[in-house]
Design an enzyme around this catalytic site. Structure first.
Site: not given
Length: 304
Positions: A63, A155-157
């Site tokens: 990510s 993306a785990k943003m």
């Protein structure tokens, strides 16, 4: 959220969570430059096992790569930190584990590079059901899910989840339990923090990643174990009309696990209760995470 574990892993050290502090000038606070994962550990009365830890850690690192944000610890170091955090906190209940890393002191510079300073943190807390497992209500959100032409969907943003917050706020204001977002082409994408499946003619159908759906670990697990329990699966686009006419609908995610949706806006789904296929998926998932299905013990990392 239940009480956070007394000890937190912070840049390689175990500290009391009350002592884990960062400056107000931290870049991530201002610009959302943080990466996170959600991981579950399950206590079955005898042992604590973490579900698909290696897969979560790989996604955790990947990510950050979308944004050139660097995780300065190896995958093994993160894995050992997660396991030892559970041990040091003497966790003997099912819990949620939250690792994250973020850009630290970097001024107001938007040119984030791989050399930008980052910090990594892991904490955990006891956790049961996120939603009512007897079924929830949902609405089609007025907000669309963002797409790869504007922001990386895989993306785990931290900043990415403002879209999810808007959708959740909209659902709650309209007196629904959860939202369902459509993609840029008005096809079903996912929920704010969960993937979505529909059941039609005993077949599981879930949107493709091209519909801006996250490549969820629970989603992938279901697609894999469905073969073992002889349930057909398809990955394809789903229209809003098809969603409402589905025989069954359920959401999937680390926090949500498998959550049935029994009503979408004014439309009752199926008979308005947990469907047979959904129940079979829920039962199989529980067997796996509780280490009662040895075919999938490889998905579990034992703590003790």
């Amino acid at each position: 959220m239940s009480s956070i574990s007394e000890l937190i892993w912070f840049d390689g050290k175990y500290v009391k969570h009350s002592n884990a502090k960062i400056p107000v000038t931290t870049h991530a606070i201002h610009y959302g430059t943080s990466i996170f994962e959600g991981i579950r550990a399950y206590w079955n009365g005898e042992e604590l096992n973490i579900f698909r830890l290696d897969e979560h850690i790989r996604r955790f690192r990947n990510s950050g790569k979308f944004y050139d944000i660097t995780l300065r610890f190896s995958n093994k170091e993160i894995k050992d930190a997660v396991i030892n955090l559970c041990k040091k906190n003497k966790i003997k209940t099912s819990c949620y584990i939250r690792p994250f890393y973020f850009v630290g002191q970097y001024g107001i510079n938007l040119h984030v590079t791989k050399k930008a300073p980052t910090h990594a943190v892991i904490f955990c807390f006891p956790f049961g059901d996120l939603f009512n497992k007897n079924g929830i209500t949902a609405c089609i959100s007025k907000w669309k899910k963002f797409n790869d032409s504007s922001t990386p969907t895989q993306a785990k943003m931290g900043g990415n989840y403002l879209n999810s917050i808007l959708a959740t706020q909209d659902a709650k204001k309209r007196k629904f339990d959860e939202a369902i977002l459509l993609d840029k082409n008005n096809k079903v994408s996912e929920a704010p923090g969960e993937n979505i499946f529909i059941v039609k003619n005993n077949t599981l159908i879930t949107p493709p990643l091209s519909s801006s759906a996250l490549d969820g670990i629970t989603r992938k697990s279901i697609l894999e174990f469905a073969k073992i329990i002889k349930i057909k699966t398809k990955i394809r686009e789903i229209s809003k009309d098809e969603l409402k006419k589905a025989d069954e609908v359920f959401l999937t995610g680390t926090a949500a696990e498998i959550t049935p949706v029994i009503k979408i806006e004014t439309k009752k789904i199926g008979e308005g209760k947990v469907g047979d296929v959904t129940k079979q998926v829920m039962d199989t998932y529980t067997q796996i995470v509780m280490n009662n299905n040895k075919k999938f013990s490889k998905w579990l990392t034992n703590v003790y």
